[in-house]
Motif scaffolding. Structure first.
Motif, mmCIF file in Angstrom:
data_model
loop_
_atom_site.group_PDB
_atom_site.id
_atom_site.type_symbol
_atom_site.label_atom_id
_atom_site.label_comp_id
_atom_site.label_asym_id
_atom_site.label_seq_id
_atom_site.Cartn_x
_atom_site.Cartn_y
_atom_site.Cartn_z
ATOM 1 N N GLY A 52 0.786 -1.217 0.000
ATOM 2 C CA GLY A 52 0.000 0.000 0.000
ATOM 3 C C GLY A 52 0.821 1.273 0.000
ATOM 4 N N TRP A 53 2.141 1.138 0.166
ATOM 5 C CA TRP A 53 3.030 2.290 0.162
ATOM 6 C C TRP A 53 3.362 2.641 -1.277
ATOM 7 C CZ3 TRP A 53 3.281 6.159 2.830
ATOM 8 C CH2 TRP A 53 4.419 6.794 3.335
ATOM 9 N N PHE A 54 4.020 3.755 -1.524
ATOM 10 C CA PHE A 54 4.328 4.157 -2.885
ATOM 11 C C PHE A 54 5.454 3.305 -3.469
ATOM 12 C CE2 PHE A 54 2.779 8.257 -1.030
ATOM 13 C CZ PHE A 54 1.611 8.322 -1.779
ATOM 14 N N ASP A 55 5.430 3.167 -4.796
ATOM 15 C CA ASP A 55 6.513 2.491 -5.510
ATOM 16 C C ASP A 55 7.626 3.524 -5.704
ATOM 17 O OD1 ASP A 55 8.252 1.328 -7.343
ATOM 18 O OD2 ASP A 55 6.648 0.281 -8.414
ATOM 19 N N TRP A 56 8.536 3.566 -4.754
ATOM 20 C CA TRP A 56 9.548 4.611 -4.753
ATOM 21 C C TRP A 56 10.466 4.532 -5.977
ATOM 22 C CZ3 TRP A 56 8.053 8.158 -1.672
ATOM 23 C CH2 TRP A 56 7.413 7.849 -0.464
ATOM 24 N N THR A 57 10.762 3.317 -6.429
ATOM 25 C CA THR A 57 11.638 3.167 -7.599
ATOM 26 C C THR A 57 11.005 3.793 -8.826
ATOM 27 O OG1 THR A 57 12.577 1.118 -6.695
ATOM 28 C CG2 THR A 57 12.845 1.521 -9.062
#
Length: 370
Positions: A108-113
């Motif tokens: 549920g967190w952002f796809d930082w890559t």
């Protein structure tokens, strides 16, 4: 136009806090560390106003929406014409910057890559609108966020204390510095202008970290460890506190929203002089989302939203919910360290049941048992 590196002064700033601001150039990335009560949130607001004077858009970010509200209120007292600063959550800024369809991972967190690649692809475009970012309670964000911020911001200033990491996606000061780049500056701010000596003494029992913060000069009453026979006993005690100190802000920090809702209903029926407030991160707007944290009265808040806040009196009413956890657990100790250091004047650790929770044992001399 050259802007002198002189902070916008506020009468509440101490000489050490002013020196901290003066040590921060208007360019580059910086990490400012300090213990609870050292004034990091106030300094973050000043730093944001200072950067806004350069004419570039400036955002004051936090992970917590409740802390965002507190920072917004702080900024209102520091307004400089022509140099606006916006307080926002990290989630809100990312969705505005990259779109509401921003990619996410399975947790549920952002796809930082993916976001970092997007930021790298547009690096240098519309440079005038690239903002300065000032981040409060930065230890609660992952290192990958700072790798993104390094590309998406003109500068990044982080205020953090790694002894107060309450989220699973957190960062140490070293991880933040490494993610922002080798040239990142480091500044430390000391002092405790919030708590009494007695409250800090109890907090020390739970603190994680090798460097002991300075002890406050101000003294007060010993914290209280109180046994409640039931919720009615607890509510009666809160009502009594509110009646005895009508100008105090009383923060009741709970371990579940169900407990908060039950207490809210009971307090509303109790006829308090001021209507109690309840914060719920599940609410999208309205009375359970937008609070006035400056007015006296009772505020019910979940542990996860307590970071960065402070109250004249703090009540942690349900310590028995942690009875099954290893008292030496770093996560448990850090949680209590954060909650305890929210208190300015008075602290009550409450419990129900037949046996004192293990993590409250050994506190004789640092507290009063009732």
């Amino acid at each position: 136009m050259t802007i002198a590196n002189t902070p916008v002064l506020h009468p509440d700033l101490t000489p050490a806090q002013r020196a901290c601001l003066e040590a921060l150039p208007l360019t580059g990335n910086h990490v400012v560390s300090g213990p609870p009560g050292s004034g990091k949130s106030l300094l973050a607001a000043h730093r944001a106003v200072h950067l806004a004077l350069t004419g570039r858009p400036t955002l004051l970010l936090s992970r917590s929406n409740l802390l965002r509200q507190l920072l917004r209120d702080t900024l209102q007292g520091l307004t400089v014409p022509g140099a606006p600063v916006e307080a926002a959550t990290v989630h809100g800024w990312i969705q505005r910057r990259f779109g509401r369809d921003v990619p996410r991972t399975e947790d549920g967190w952002f796809d930082w890559t993916a976001l970092t690649h997007r930021a790298a692809a547009t690096l240098g475009e519309d440079d005038a609108s690239t903002p300065h970012l000032v981040i409060d309670e930065g230890q609660d964000l992952p290192p990958d966020f700072y790798q993104l911020a390094r590309l998406a911001a003109a500068s990044v200033t982080v205020f953090a204390d790694e002894c107060q990491r309450l989220t699973e996606t957190n960062s140490t000061l070293t991880e933040i510095t490494d993610a922002l780049g080798r040239s990142t500056g480091r500044v430390e701010i000391g002092g405790n202008h919030r708590n009494t000596r007695e409250i800090v003494s109890l907090a020390e029992h739970f603190r994680i970290g090798a460097t002991r913060p300075g002890i406050p000069v101000r003294s007060g009453t010993l914290p209280v460890i109180r046994h409640y026979s039931g919720n009615k006993d607890l509510v009666d005690d809160i009502v009594t506190m509110a009646a005895r100190q009508p100008q105090h802000r009383i923060g009741v920090i709970v371990n579940s929203l169900r407990t908060a809702a039950d207490l809210m209903r009971s307090l509303e029926r109790a006829g308090l002089a001021r209507e109690p407030q309840l914060y719920s991160s599940a609410a999208s707007s309205g009375r359970y989302r937008d609070l006035d944290l400056t007015r006296p009265g009772v505020v019910l808040v979940h542990r996860a939203s307590a970071k960065g806040l402070d109250f004249d009196t703090v009540v942690i009413p349900d310590t028995e919910t942690d009875a099954a956890i290893d008292p030496t657990s770093a996560a448990l100790r850090m949680t209590y360290y954060v909650m305890i250091t929210r208190a300015r004047e008075r602290l009550v650790l409450g419990w129900q049941g037949t046996r004192l929770p293990g993590h409250l044992e050994g506190l004789q001399g640092r507290s009063v048992m009732r």
